[in-house]
Design a protein around this motif. Structure first.
Motif, PDB file in Angstrom:
ATOM      1  N   GLU A  26       0.604  -1.150   0.285  1.00  0.00           N
ATOM      2  CA  GLU A  26      -0.043  -0.047  -0.431  1.00  0.00           C
ATOM      3  C   GLU A  26       1.396   1.308  -0.289  1.00  0.00           C
ATOM      4  N   TRP A  27       2.215   0.989   0.904  1.00  0.00           N
ATOM      5  CA  TRP A  27       2.956   2.322   0.960  1.00  0.00           C
ATOM      6  C   TRP A  27       3.488   2.725  -0.473  1.00  0.00           C
ATOM      7  N   TYR A  28       4.371   1.351  -0.975  1.00  0.00           N
ATOM      8  CA  TYR A  28       5.133   0.946  -1.919  1.00  0.00           C
ATOM      9  C   TYR A  28       5.401   2.606  -3.132  1.00  0.00           C
ATOM     10  N   GLN A  29       5.840   3.231  -3.385  1.00  0.00           N
ATOM     11  CA  GLN A  29       5.752   4.392  -4.776  1.00  0.00           C
ATOM     12  C   GLN A  29       6.973   3.706  -5.592  1.00  0.00           C
ATOM     13  N   LYS A  30       7.073   3.854  -6.586  1.00  0.00           N
ATOM     14  CA  LYS A  30       8.181   2.863  -7.557  1.00  0.00           C
ATOM     15  C   LYS A  30       9.105   4.486  -7.853  1.00  0.00           C
ATOM     16  N   LYS A  31      10.060   4.773  -7.983  1.00  0.00           N
ATOM     17  CA  LYS A  31      10.930   5.857  -8.084  1.00  0.00           C
ATOM     18  C   LYS A  31      10.852   7.133  -7.242  1.00  0.00           C
ATOM     19  N   ASP A  32      10.971   6.960  -5.797  1.00  0.00           N
ATOM     20  CA  ASP A  32       9.205   7.853  -4.700  1.00  0.00           C
ATOM     21  C   ASP A  32      10.550   8.785  -4.740  1.00  0.00           C
ATOM     22  N   LEU A  33      10.791   9.236  -5.029  1.00  0.00           N
ATOM     23  CA  LEU A  33      12.205  10.411  -4.560  1.00  0.00           C
ATOM     24  C   LEU A  33      11.928  12.019  -3.983  1.00  0.00           C
ATOM     25  N   LEU A  34      12.385  12.332  -3.513  1.00  0.00           N
ATOM     26  CA  LEU A  34      12.243  13.795  -2.869  1.00  0.00           C
ATOM     27  C   LEU A  34      12.220  14.546  -3.495  1.00  0.00           C
ATOM     28  N   PRO A  35      11.489  15.598  -3.611  1.00  0.00           N
ATOM     29  CA  PRO A  35      10.828  16.302  -4.756  1.00  0.00           C
ATOM     30  C   PRO A  35      12.259  17.715  -4.722  1.00  0.00           C
ATOM     31  N   ASP A  36      12.827  17.744  -4.252  1.00  0.00           N
ATOM     32  CA  ASP A  36      13.967  18.712  -4.446  1.00  0.00           C
ATOM     33  C   ASP A  36      15.168  18.256  -5.528  1.00  0.00           C
ATOM     34  N   GLY A  37      14.807  16.793  -5.734  1.00  0.00           N
ATOM     35  CA  GLY A  37      16.404  16.682  -6.993  1.00  0.00           C
ATOM     36  C   GLY A  37      17.196  16.537  -5.852  1.00  0.00           C
ATOM     37  N   ARG A  38      17.552  15.991  -5.064  1.00  0.00           N
ATOM     38  CA  ARG A  38      18.980  16.861  -4.424  1.00  0.00           C
ATOM     39  C   ARG A  38      19.062  15.265  -3.220  1.00  0.00           C
ATOM     40  N   GLU A  39      18.323  14.167  -4.254  1.00  0.00           N
ATOM     41  CA  GLU A  39      18.935  12.598  -3.582  1.00  0.00           C
ATOM     42  C   GLU A  39      20.194  11.770  -4.893  1.00  0.00           C
ATOM     43  N   THR A  40      20.439  11.343  -4.470  1.00  0.00           N
ATOM     44  CA  THR A  40      21.373  10.315  -5.123  1.00  0.00           C
ATOM     45  C   THR A  40      20.560   9.005  -5.333  1.00  0.00           C
ATOM     46  N   VAL A  41      20.307   8.380  -6.596  1.00  0.00           N
ATOM     47  CA  VAL A  41      20.174   6.776  -6.350  1.00  0.00           C
ATOM     48  C   VAL A  41      21.275   5.781  -6.435  1.00  0.00           C
ATOM     49  N   ILE A  42      21.174   4.882  -5.332  1.00  0.00           N
ATOM     50  CA  ILE A  42      22.129   4.277  -5.405  1.00  0.00           C
ATOM     51  C   ILE A  42      20.722   2.846  -5.899  1.00  0.00           C
ATOM     52  N   GLY A  43      21.727   2.058  -6.949  1.00  0.00           N
ATOM     53  CA  GLY A  43      20.996   1.289  -7.973  1.00  0.00           C
ATOM     54  C   GLY A  43      20.900  -0.232  -6.770  1.00  0.00           C
ATOM     55  N   GLN A  44      20.145  -1.231  -7.304  1.00  0.00           N
ATOM     56  CA  GLN A  44      19.947  -2.531  -6.277  1.00  0.00           C
ATOM     57  C   GLN A  44      21.315  -3.553  -6.039  1.00  0.00           C
ATOM     58  N   ASP A  45      21.974  -2.701  -8.137  1.00  0.00           N
ATOM     59  CA  ASP A  45      23.198  -3.659  -8.004  1.00  0.00           C
ATOM     60  C   ASP A  45      24.836  -3.192  -8.097  1.00  0.00           C
ATOM     61  N   SER A  46      24.371  -2.414  -6.693  1.00  0.00           N
ATOM     62  CA  SER A  46      25.401  -1.618  -5.986  1.00  0.00           C
ATOM     63  C   SER A  46      26.381  -2.747  -5.457  1.00  0.00           C
ATOM     64  N   SER A  47      27.997  -2.253  -5.366  1.00  0.00           N
ATOM     65  CA  SER A  47      27.864  -3.630  -4.105  1.00  0.00           C
ATOM     66  C   SER A  47      28.445  -2.802  -3.224  1.00  0.00           C
ATOM     67  N   LEU A  48      28.657  -3.617  -1.595  1.00  0.00           N
ATOM     68  CA  LEU A  48      29.135  -2.352  -0.779  1.00  0.00           C
ATOM     69  C   LEU A  48      29.951  -1.647  -0.560  1.00  0.00           C
ATOM     70  N   GLU A  49      30.638  -2.364  -1.915  1.00  0.00           N
ATOM     71  CA  GLU A  49      32.150  -1.089  -1.722  1.00  0.00           C
ATOM     72  C   GLU A  49      31.834   0.601  -2.361  1.00  0.00           C
ATOM     73  N   GLU A  50      31.231   0.006  -3.623  1.00  0.00           N
ATOM     74  CA  GLU A  50      30.343   0.699  -4.045  1.00  0.00           C
ATOM     75  C   GLU A  50      29.871   1.922  -3.699  1.00  0.00           C
ATOM     76  N   THR A  51      28.723   1.430  -2.919  1.00  0.00           N
ATOM     77  CA  THR A  51      28.182   2.383  -2.221  1.00  0.00           C
ATOM     78  C   THR A  51      28.267   3.204  -1.058  1.00  0.00           C
ATOM     79  N   VAL A  52      29.049   2.833  -0.734  1.00  0.00           N
ATOM     80  CA  VAL A  52      30.596   3.086   0.371  1.00  0.00           C
ATOM     81  C   VAL A  52      31.268   4.511  -0.163  1.00  0.00           C
ATOM     82  N   ARG A  53      32.007   3.964  -0.984  1.00  0.00           N
ATOM     83  CA  ARG A  53      32.821   5.067  -2.139  1.00  0.00           C
ATOM     84  C   ARG A  53      31.854   6.340  -2.514  1.00  0.00           C
TER      85      ARG A  53
END
Length: 72
Positions: A26-53
């Protein structure tokens, strides 16, 4: 990230019994991003190392490594 991946990750959390997959649906919204555009989307295939970097770089917390002086 796709809802199926959201559910899979939710099952690994200590709060997994706090709400059901049906409630999450019920809550899920695909591509539910903040309106100011200041988010960085981290893809689901991003490794832990890539994500930390990425998080370190985006937050300005990248460790400082001085460059060697030329001629040394």
């Amino acid at each position: 990230m796709p809802f199926a991946e959201t559910l899979r990750r939710h099952e690994t959390r200590p709060q997994r019994l706090a709400f059901s997959p049906d409630q999450m649906r019920e809550w899920y919204q695909k591509k539910d991003l903040l309106p100011d555009g200041r988010e960085t989307v981290i893809g689901q295939d991003s490794s832990l190392e890539e994500t930390v970097r990425l998080v370190l770089r985006e937050s300005g917390l990248t460790p400082f490594r001085p460059r060697p002086l030329s001629g040394n």
